[in-house]
Design an enzyme around this catalytic site. Structure first.
Site, PDB file in Angstrom:
ATOM      1  N   THR A 179      -7.474   7.988 -10.326  1.00  0.00           N
ATOM      2  CA  THR A 179      -6.456   7.414  -9.439  1.00  0.00           C
ATOM      3  C   THR A 179      -7.182   6.893  -8.201  1.00  0.00           C
ATOM      4  OG1 THR A 179      -6.116   9.510  -8.313  1.00  0.00           O
ATOM      5  CG2 THR A 179      -4.704   9.075 -10.200  1.00  0.00           C
ATOM      6  N   GLU A 326      -1.521   7.181 -13.942  1.00  0.00           N
ATOM      7  CA  GLU A 326      -1.143   8.285 -14.837  1.00  0.00           C
ATOM      8  C   GLU A 326      -0.299   7.821 -16.014  1.00  0.00           C
ATOM      9  OE1 GLU A 326      -0.955   8.149 -11.606  1.00  0.00           O
ATOM     10  OE2 GLU A 326      -1.545  10.033 -10.640  1.00  0.00           O
ATOM     11  N   LYS A 434      11.491  10.273   7.920  1.00  0.00           N
ATOM     12  CA  LYS A 434      12.613  11.210   7.973  1.00  0.00           C
ATOM     13  C   LYS A 434      13.091  11.288   9.407  1.00  0.00           C
ATOM     14  CE  LYS A 434      10.632  13.399   4.023  1.00  0.00           C
ATOM     15  NZ  LYS A 434       9.317  13.938   3.708  1.00  0.00           N
ATOM     16  N   TRP A 439      16.821   9.809   5.467  1.00  0.00           N
ATOM     17  CA  TRP A 439      15.648   9.065   5.021  1.00  0.00           C
ATOM     18  C   TRP A 439      15.776   7.584   5.380  1.00  0.00           C
ATOM     19  CZ3 TRP A 439      14.601  11.025  -0.689  1.00  0.00           C
ATOM     20  CH2 TRP A 439      14.186  12.375  -0.620  1.00  0.00           C
TER      21      TRP A 439
HETATM   22  P1  ADP Z   1      -2.459   5.213  -6.204  1.00  0.00           P
HETATM   23  O1  ADP Z   1      -1.388   6.189  -6.612  1.00  0.00           O
HETATM   24  O2  ADP Z   1      -3.718   5.891  -5.777  1.00  0.00           O
HETATM   25  O3  ADP Z   1      -1.986   4.139  -5.249  1.00  0.00           O
HETATM   26  P2  ADP Z   1      -2.038   3.668  -8.600  1.00  0.00           P
HETATM   27  O4  ADP Z   1      -2.763   2.422  -8.813  1.00  0.00           O
HETATM   28  O5  ADP Z   1      -1.851   4.554  -9.748  1.00  0.00           O
HETATM   29  O6  ADP Z   1      -2.855   4.421  -7.510  1.00  0.00           O
HETATM   30  O7  ADP Z   1      -0.693   3.306  -7.920  1.00  0.00           O
HETATM   31  C1  ADP Z   1       0.556   3.720  -8.368  1.00  0.00           C
HETATM   32  C2  ADP Z   1       1.556   3.505  -7.285  1.00  0.00           C
HETATM   33  O8  ADP Z   1       1.580   2.137  -6.873  1.00  0.00           O
HETATM   34  C3  ADP Z   1       2.963   3.798  -7.701  1.00  0.00           C
HETATM   35  O9  ADP Z   1       3.234   5.176  -7.634  1.00  0.00           O
HETATM   36  C4  ADP Z   1       3.765   2.982  -6.701  1.00  0.00           C
HETATM   37  O10 ADP Z   1       3.903   3.681  -5.475  1.00  0.00           O
HETATM   38  C5  ADP Z   1       2.893   1.782  -6.464  1.00  0.00           C
HETATM   39  N1  ADP Z   1       3.367   0.639  -7.251  1.00  0.00           N
HETATM   40  C6  ADP Z   1       2.877   0.164  -8.403  1.00  0.00           C
HETATM   41  N2  ADP Z   1       3.579  -0.905  -8.825  1.00  0.00           N
HETATM   42  C7  ADP Z   1       4.558  -1.113  -7.936  1.00  0.00           C
HETATM   43  C8  ADP Z   1       5.626  -2.056  -7.804  1.00  0.00           C
HETATM   44  N3  ADP Z   1       5.844  -3.029  -8.685  1.00  0.00           N
HETATM   45  N4  ADP Z   1       6.439  -1.931  -6.737  1.00  0.00           N
HETATM   46  C9  ADP Z   1       6.257  -0.970  -5.826  1.00  0.00           C
HETATM   47  N5  ADP Z   1       5.273  -0.057  -5.880  1.00  0.00           N
HETATM   48  C10 ADP Z   1       4.428  -0.121  -6.922  1.00  0.00           C
END
Ligand code: ADP
Length: 535
Positions: A179, A326, A434, A439
């Site tokens: 990640t 994930e 918050k 929220w």
């Molecule tokens: P990290 O969690 O370290 O940023 P990832 O590349 O796995 O790495 O990112 C996943 C996260 O990216 C998601 O949990 C979400 O918050 C964000 N994300 C991915 N695609 C989108 C999208 N289309 N719109 C909004 N957020 C997104």
């Protein structure tokens, strides 16, 4: 009673076999670090992947080892995607934009035995090797310095005809990706063959990306970032051609490839498409993008203005996908349901700016303080997912608190879900504001700010407040030639949000800091404006 069907393991080997036998002529176009474009096919790729597997075996890389890659979107990387698992080993994609210390930490954690590196990234590797070395360093795309192995020499063996290790266990690990660490230490996600194949099938479906043999796909999303969203598996599986842009991801270089190769489908993060949009706006009508049927945007929320601008000004269709490392990574797709086809243009656009409905076999639910949240499109909760393309644990067992006792993965994304199962991300858990027990969605405020003609980019963070616990603060990058006042921006927001949502402070900044994968790095802004608060 059991069914009477064959087992037929779902493996990457099966994908490559099909590409070689059924669509051997489909193109693999790859730009090297010298900008030269190499034209190959799946018919050529498959034996090279097998020879890589045999070369690794002859080198003494054991089956089950981790083999790292430090490469761009290039043909050798695609060969490693298939060749390393064909050795029975696991391909571990490293992100060259991480710091040497982070890379060394990840390579250590993964116990990487060997690394395949593009010659243009030898300097990055050099900085890593002073902290952590690899038993074998294999150099592709340029000269191999003393003490390393030339990639082409490794492939100079005879085609073994079949992979050195039979791929008959679909549950075996094939790919490892960490990640990006936006929310804490990087954690290893270990994909099985089966999860990657099912994910690729999900992507190719008509209501997903609708990828087929007639397509030519250009993944801008790097192959070191979550399997380039699965496209290097979905394309060979269906016979779609692949165009790999190498390290040249600027708008002009991408436009050259998109037009010259008549690309039909492309995918990248919003930053990439914003740059492309700017370029197209400068010279409308001068680039022939008539073949391009879909631009996928993911990784961060697609601003509504971006979707609208491409469509209205350039006739280009933008589709949003949401996912996570994930999850292989695609979890949901923002395609408009048929029932919405005749809805007013505004509603259709608003729908497409959401993260969409889950792809088949991904189950979703949202929970708030332990309780299930109704699918009413209004109540916020943390999104949880499960299914055959979702991680069941991290490598080494870290982050166990992200997996619930009843078998779901906690995404850390705060969402609403509407009655049709359409997800809208309102925040990430740690970015949520918050205020007075309620929220406030930083994402909603950012989107509204970025819709303002004077605003190039905006990030909203929480700052501590003695009365309300937290209040929103907006960091705004102004477009050249514009000079909006904080009052003007607040005034604009007040049209859409209750007064207690409006940021008390607006700070004008030169740029929004980003992570190695191009996402807003709000922890840096919190350090600067809120006196810490970064987890
Ligand atoms: P990290 O969690 O370290 O940023 P990832 O590349 O796995 O790495 O990112 C996943 C996260 O990216 C998601 O949990 C979400 O918050 C964000 N994300 C991915 N695609 C989108 C999208 N289309 N719109 C909004 N957020 C997104």
């Amino acid at each position: 009673m059991q069914g009477l069907m064959m087992h037929g393991a779902l493996t990457l080997g099966a994908i490559l076999d099909r590409a070689e036998r059924i669509t051997p002529g489909s193109a693999v176009v790859s730009r090297g670090s010298d900008r030269a474009v190499h034209r190959g096919t799946y018919g050529e790729l498959a034996p090279r992947a097998r020879r890589l597997a045999a070369g690794l075996r002859d080198l003494g890389v054991p089956a089950d080892a981790r083999v790292a890659t430090l490469m761009w979107n290039q043909r050798e990387h695609l060969e490693a995607y298939y060749g390393v698992p064909a050795r029975g080993a696991v391909v571990h994609t490293l992100n060259p934009r991480l710091s040497p210390a982070e890379l060394a930490h990840i390579a250590d954690h993964a116990e990487d035995e060997a690394i395949i590196v593009d010659a243009s990234l030898l300097e990055v590797l050099g900085a890593v090797r002073s902290r952590r070395d690899f038993r074998h360093v294999i150099v592709a795309g340029g000269d191999a310095p003393h003490g390393t192995i030339a990639y082409e020499d490794l492939l100079a063996t005879e085609d073994p005809g079949a992979p050195p290790v039979a791929q008959d266990d679909e549950l075996a690990a094939a790919v490892l990706c960490y990640t990006s660490g936006t929310t804490g230490n990087p954690k290893g996600v270990l994909y099985s063959h089966r999860s990657l194949v099912l994910h690729a099938m999900g992507l190719a479906m008509a209501d997903s990306f609708a990828i087929g043999e007639a397509d030519t796909v250009l993944p801008v999303v790097p192959m070191f970032h979550v399997n380039a969203w699965g496209l290097p598996f979905a394309c060979p599986m269906t016979g779609a051609g692949l165009v790999l842009p190498g390290r040249f991801l600027d708008a002009q270089s991408l436009l050259e490839l998109l037009t010259a190769e008549r690309v039909t489908f492309t995918a990248g993060v919003p930053t990439v498409w914003l740059a492309l949009l700017e370029r197209l706006d400068e010279a409308p009508g001068t680039h022939d993008l008539s073949a391009l049927r879909c631009m996928l945007v993911g990784g961060s929320a697609a601003p509504m203005g971006l979707i609208e601008a491409f469509e209205r000004r350039h006739g280009l269709y933008v589709l949003q996908g949401w996912g996570m490392t994930e999850m292989c990574p695609v979890g949901s797709i923002g395609r408009l349901p048929v029932a919405m086809a005749d809805a007013p243009a505004e509603d259709r656009l608003a729908y497409r700016a959401r993260q969409g409905q889950p792809v088949p076999f991904v189950e979703i639910r949202a929970r708030h303080e332990g309780g299930a949240v109704p699918w009413d499109g209004a109540t916020m909760g943390e999104l949880e997912v499960r299914g055959p393309t979702v991680a069941s644990a991290y490598l080494g067992g870290e982050g166990a608190d992200r997996f619930t006792d009843d078998g779901w993965f906690r995404t850390g994304d705060i969402v609403t879900i509407d009655p049709t199962g359409c997800i809208e991300i309102t925040d990430r858990e740690k970015d949520l504001i918050k205020s007075g027990g309620e929220w406030i969605s930083s994402v909603a405020l950012e989107n509204a700010l970025m819709a303002h003609p004077s605003v190039a980019e905006a990030a909203v963070i929480a700052v501590p407040d003695p009365r309300w616990q937290e209040r929103p603060l907006a960091c705004v990058v102004v477009r050249p030639g514009h000079a909006p006042t904080p009052e003007e921006l607040r005034e604009r927001l007040s049209a859409d949000f209750p007064s207690w949502w409006l940021p008390d402070r607006v700070e004008f900044v030169d740029e929004i800091p980003r992570t190695a994968t191009g996402k807003f790095k709000k922890s840096v802004l919190r350090d600067r404006f809120a006196g810490g608060g970064a987890p």
